[in-house]
Design an enzyme around this catalytic site. Structure first.
Site, short mmCIF file in Angstrom:
data_model
loop_
_atom_site.label_atom_id
_atom_site.label_comp_id
_atom_site.label_asym_id
_atom_site.label_seq_id
_atom_site.Cartn_x
_atom_site.Cartn_y
_atom_site.Cartn_z
N SER A 182 41.51 -59.58 26.78
CA SER A 182 41.11 -58.68 27.86
C SER A 182 41.18 -59.41 29.21
CB SER A 182 39.72 -58.13 27.58
OG SER A 182 39.42 -57.06 28.45
N ASP A 295 44.55 -48.58 22.50
CA ASP A 295 44.00 -49.18 23.71
C ASP A 295 44.68 -48.58 24.94
OD1 ASP A 295 42.93 -50.81 25.66
OD2 ASP A 295 43.82 -52.66 24.90
N HIS A 327 40.75 -51.46 21.96
CA HIS A 327 40.65 -52.67 22.75
C HIS A 327 39.68 -53.67 22.14
CE1 HIS A 327 41.24 -54.90 26.47
NE2 HIS A 327 39.94 -55.03 26.59
#
Length: 438
Positions: A182, A295, A327
């Site tokens: 991320s 995601d 995600h």
């Protein structure tokens, strides 16, 4: 993450100034509602006190001024066996956790557990960066802290930066990987660019001799001012999904201006929307990019991987797609035994275990630059210069071989030549000579 969110009533929509759920919400009156409450894990601090997976951990402060620290993960049996056998060292992974720049830590259980699993599975020394968080410490504080951790762990010439015995005794500073998920993956990208820029400017990295073998970007946070097709309501089914997606585009829109304390007015910043020329200047030789098919950020990750493969970078790029998951699924306890979690860890471990690869062609194609001081003090032999023209890569290798520096030969360059040689950002670095042509 959902599993660690604080249970509180939903705030009134009209009172919200910044909505960054599932991480935090900030209100118009300045109050902040932090939804993610991470359980923390203490470090073992003793090589003999190992986890069930055989990994020992300890925390080390790397910057007394900022208080920034790292958590070091050592797979004890693998490290001792390698050292006792043929004196080998383990790969070194500098890991940067996610959390929207504003939540998480190296001691948070989900990030601790992932770093520990990575250390055990890949048989690597993992240095997890406990960087400062926004909004108290706006970006670029996180970039600066990860950069400091990379220099602390990976410097080969200036080892005084790291006097830690675990890193110094067991980590292979010629096999360095940057990894993160991320926003951690975003930090990895920008720290790698910083390393390349410092090489171009013949600055501190040249002196530190940091050699980045590869980057591992797991569901990376990249964004922009315009929506990709998969980010628009009409082209995606994510608004009707049950459970809903972890991230929503309108909330991602608000993240970057918030974590930069308004210094970035919009999402057109090259730090989160990297141009092709920036990607082409990455100093590493390999990259692994993973995306999750559910995601919202998946299109950005795919586009980044395509730029690596189709641009001027020329290194080895791998794209991994995890099916039916959202995600950062690999961090969540409910996905601990999921097939995609295991498959992703296997791909990451294999990527690390592969070892060194030839440098990207782009590292060899740039024009060499020699500083004024170098010109006045020494002359770089012609066989060490990067020739001009389309045959420059082959000519460089042939020239080095004629000079007695064949591929696989471990003869070192004379110290005078090592000091005087300076190169452009994406050009042939001194570490490339050491690793491949000597």
């Amino acid at each position: 993450m959902r599993t660690s969110s604080k249970s509180s009533p939903s705030p009134a929509r009209g009172n919200i100034a910044v909505d960054l759920r599932p991480f935090l919400v900030e209100f118009n009156d300045g109050r902040r509602w932090v939804l993610v409450r991470h359980e923390t894990v203490a470090a073992s601090s003793d090589e003999n006190a190992r986890s069930a997976s055989g990994v020992a951990t300890k925390d080390v402060v790397i910057d007394d001024e900022t208080g920034v620290s790292v958590r070091v993960f050592l797979p004890v049996d693998a490290a001792v066996a390698a050292a006792a056998g043929d004196g080998r060292r383990l790969p070194l992974v500098v890991y940067v956790h996610g959390g929207a720049f504003c939540t998480g830590s190296a001691s948070a259980r989900m990030f601790h557990d992932y770093a520990e699993s990575l250390s055990a599975r890949a048989a690597a020394v993992v240095v997890s960066v406990d960087y400062r968080l926004a909004p108290a410490h706006p970006v670029p504080a996180a970039y600066d802290d990860a950069w400091a951790a990379l220099r602390w762990a990976a410097s080969r010439r200036r080892r005084r930066l790291s006097d830690d015995a675990w890193v110094g005794d067991y980590a292979d500073r010629s096999s360095v990987f940057l990894a993160g998920e991320s926003v951690g993956a975003n930090i990895v990208h920008n720290v790698a660019l910083r390393a390349g820029a410092a090489i171009r400017n013949t600055g501190e990295v040249f002196d530190d001799d940091i050699d980045i073998e590869g980057m591992i970007l797991l569901q990376p946070y990249f964004w922009g001012t315009e929506r990709l097709p998969c980010e628009t309501p009409g082209a995606a089914s994510w608004r009707t999904r049950d459970p809903p997606p972890m991230l929503l585009p309108e909330r991602i829109d608000a993240l970057w201006p918030y974590v930069t304390a308004g210094a970035a007015a919009n999402n057109g910043d090259p730090r989160i929307d990297p141009p092709a020329e920036a990607i082409a200047s990455l100093p590493c030789r390999r990259a692994l990019v993973s995306v999750a098919t559910e995601d919202v950020l998946r299109g950005r990750g795919r586009r980044y991987a395509a730029a690596l493969r189709g641009g001027a970078w020329g290194g080895e790029a791998t794209l991994v797609e995890s099916r039916g998951v959202d995600h950062c699924f690999h961090l969540l306890p409910e996905f601990g035994s999921h097939a995609e979690t295991g498959a992703l860890m296997d791909r990451v471990a294999m990527f690390i275990a592969k070892g060194k690869t030839p440098p990207p062609i782009s590292m060899l194609m740039e024009e060499e630059r020699v500083t004024k001081k170098t010109r006045s003090s020494a002359v770089v032999p012609a066989c060490w210069r990067v020739p001009r023209g389309p045959r420059c890569t082959a000519q460089t290798v042939v020239g080095l071989r004629r000079a007695g520096f064949g591929v696989g030969n471990m003869i070192r360059l004379p110290s005078k030549a090592r000091k005087c040689h300076r190169v452009h950002a994406a050009a042939l670095r001194r570490s490339v000579f050491q690793s491949y042509y000597l």
